[in-house]
Enzyme design. Structure first.
Site, PDB file in Angstrom:
ATOM      1  N   THR A   1      -7.823  23.365  38.337  1.00 14.54           N
ATOM      2  CA  THR A   1      -8.094  23.097  36.931  1.00 14.54           C
ATOM      3  C   THR A   1      -7.821  24.343  36.086  1.00 14.54           C
ATOM      4  O   THR A   1      -7.774  25.458  36.595  1.00 14.54           O
ATOM      5  CB  THR A   1      -9.550  22.642  36.720  1.00 14.54           C
ATOM      6  OG1 THR A   1     -10.439  23.722  37.032  1.00 14.54           O
ATOM      7  CG2 THR A   1      -9.878  21.434  37.582  1.00 14.54           C
ATOM      8  N   GLY A   2      -7.628  24.115  34.798  1.00 15.23           N
ATOM      9  CA  GLY A   2      -7.388  25.242  33.907  1.00 15.23           C
ATOM     10  C   GLY A   2      -6.090  25.973  34.195  1.00 15.23           C
ATOM     11  O   GLY A   2      -6.031  27.201  34.087  1.00 15.23           O
ATOM     12  N   ALA A   3      -5.047  25.231  34.542  1.00 12.69           N
ATOM     13  CA  ALA A   3      -3.752  25.850  34.875  1.00 12.69           C
ATOM     14  C   ALA A   3      -2.743  25.485  33.799  1.00 12.69           C
ATOM     15  O   ALA A   3      -1.772  24.768  34.045  1.00 12.69           O
ATOM     16  CB  ALA A   3      -3.277  25.398  36.246  1.00 12.69           C
TER      17      ALA A   3
ATOM     18  N   GLY B   1       0.274  32.890  32.033  1.00 14.09           N
ATOM     19  CA  GLY B   1      -0.424  34.167  32.052  1.00 14.09           C
ATOM     20  C   GLY B   1      -1.810  34.084  32.658  1.00 14.09           C
ATOM     21  O   GLY B   1      -2.500  35.098  32.735  1.00 14.09           O
TER      22      GLY B   1
ATOM     23  N   ILE C   1      -5.081  32.782  35.435  1.00 15.54           N
ATOM     24  CA  ILE C   1      -5.458  32.807  36.851  1.00 15.54           C
ATOM     25  C   ILE C   1      -5.099  31.492  37.534  1.00 15.54           C
ATOM     26  O   ILE C   1      -4.643  31.476  38.675  1.00 15.54           O
ATOM     27  CB  ILE C   1      -6.951  33.119  36.993  1.00 15.54           C
ATOM     28  CG1 ILE C   1      -7.254  34.544  36.521  1.00 15.54           C
ATOM     29  CG2 ILE C   1      -7.405  32.955  38.453  1.00 15.54           C
ATOM     30  CD1 ILE C   1      -8.737  34.892  36.499  1.00 15.54           C
ATOM     31  N   GLY C   2      -5.300  30.364  36.838  1.00 14.95           N
ATOM     32  CA  GLY C   2      -5.002  29.071  37.450  1.00 14.95           C
ATOM     33  C   GLY C   2      -3.558  28.961  37.902  1.00 14.95           C
ATOM     34  O   GLY C   2      -3.269  28.432  38.981  1.00 14.95           O
TER      35      GLY C   2
ATOM     36  N   SER D   1     -18.567  34.859  36.587  1.00 17.49           N
ATOM     37  CA  SER D   1     -18.181  36.059  35.851  1.00 17.49           C
ATOM     38  C   SER D   1     -19.162  37.165  36.203  1.00 17.49           C
ATOM     39  O   SER D   1     -19.871  37.066  37.206  1.00 17.49           O
ATOM     40  CB  SER D   1     -18.162  35.752  34.349  1.00 17.49           C
ATOM     41  OG  SER D   1     -17.420  36.721  33.654  1.00 17.49           O
TER      42      SER D   1
ATOM     43  N   TYR E   1     -21.838  31.510  27.525  1.00 17.74           N
ATOM     44  CA  TYR E   1     -20.903  31.521  28.656  1.00 17.74           C
ATOM     45  C   TYR E   1     -21.578  32.073  29.908  1.00 17.74           C
ATOM     46  O   TYR E   1     -21.452  31.509  30.999  1.00 17.74           O
ATOM     47  CB  TYR E   1     -19.688  32.361  28.274  1.00 17.74           C
ATOM     48  CG  TYR E   1     -18.678  32.574  29.368  1.00 17.74           C
ATOM     49  CD1 TYR E   1     -17.717  31.613  29.653  1.00 17.74           C
ATOM     50  CD2 TYR E   1     -18.664  33.760  30.114  1.00 17.74           C
ATOM     51  CE1 TYR E   1     -16.769  31.808  30.652  1.00 17.74           C
ATOM     52  CE2 TYR E   1     -17.715  33.970  31.103  1.00 17.74           C
ATOM     53  CZ  TYR E   1     -16.780  32.993  31.365  1.00 17.74           C
ATOM     54  OH  TYR E   1     -15.850  33.195  32.356  1.00 17.74           O
TER      55      TYR E   1
END
Length: 283
Positions: A27-29, A33, A35-36, A180, A194
């Site tokens: 997910t989140g790809a 630039g 991480i995904g 994080s 967050y």
């Protein structure tokens, strides 16, 4: 119970494609630039078929913006890393702030990947709309919880249902979440919403690992530390770089190497862990 002998020397030789025949949802790809994208390329290079989730409107609303060539360019970059000619790369959108979206995403990814998802990498997160204790409000807290925490748990829930339908103890089940630095040194007081949402994932890691152990699925969470995903430059960038013993930021491929290894059979004895992969970062 009999002791397990030392492995035969033949089995100690590393398979160049340890994920051949396996499938992964990242997910989140949505940006090259990010991480995904780096994780997906590593998984593809290890032999896996990969489904890329993206939510372009989120990136477009941020200072760094969406990938200028769109999701298909991201997918093309991952396809270029494919090592198994029988593997494939697919992609699709999803707004994970919608409570119904995780189930849809799992179903769509599983269908695109032949009915099975072996590896789930929950890399997505909400950026922005945050602040210190006296700045945050209920809307900020709820929006981060919905995307950063609730959607991840719902994705894992649907993933578990898929795995439960497979033959008992089917190998290759892996879940990786992202946290994080909220539990290290001074925490993240300027991004409290967050930090709370990501801290919940870290706290749930061991419970999820215990729950999914009956399905032969490992669950681990990675803290990548500060990673250069094109969101900072100038003096602030140089100041952060000086906090690493190496004098450089983490690059997307730094956590990606760890996550890709956690997806392989070599990591099968590691579960329920929150792993800091941040190059000795000194706060």
């Amino acid at each position: 119970m009999p002791r397990i002998p030392h492995p035969h020397p033949e089995s100690l030789r590393r398979d160049p494609l340890p994920l051949r025949g396996r499938t992964a949802l990242v997910t989140g790809a949505s940006r090259r630039g990010g991480i995904g994208y780096a994780v997906a390329r590593r998984l593809a290079a290890y032999g896996a078929s990969v489904y890329l989730h993206h939510h372009v409107p989120h990136d477009a609303s941020q200072p760094w913006g969406a990938d200028p060539e769109g999701p298909e360019a991201v997918a093309a970059g991952v396809r270029a890393a494919l090592a198994d000619p029988d593997a494939r790369v697919c992609h699709g959108p999803g707004d994970l702030s919608d409570a119904a979206a995780p189930a849809r995403l799992i179903a769509e990814a599983a269908e695109a990947l032949g009915g099975r998802i072996d590896v789930l990498v929950a890399n997505h997160a909400r950026s922005g709309a945050d602040g210190r204790l006296l700045e945050i409000d209920a809307e900020m807290l709820d929006s981060h919880w919905a995307v950063d925490t609730r959607s991840v748990i719902l994705l894992i829930q649907e993933y578990a249902r898929l795995r439960a339908a497979l033959p008992p103890r089917t190998p290759g089940g892996r879940v990786m979440m992202m946290t994080s630095g909220q539990d290290i040194a001074g925490g993240m007081p300027t991004e409290l919403a967050y930090a709370l949402a990501k801290g919940a994932l870290a706290s749930a890691t061991r419970s999820l690992a215990t729950e999914l152990s009956a399905l032969a699925v490992t669950v681990n969470t990675v803290n990548p530390g500060p990673v250069d995903t094109d969101y900072m430059d100038g003096d602030d960038y140089q100041a952060i770089a000086g906090m690493f013993p190496s004098g450089r930021w983490g690059m997307p491929d730094d956590p990606a190497r760890l996550i890709a290894w956690l997806a392989t059979d070599e990591s099968e004895w590691i579960t329920g862990q929150v792993i800091d992969s941040e190059g000795g970062f000194r706060r």
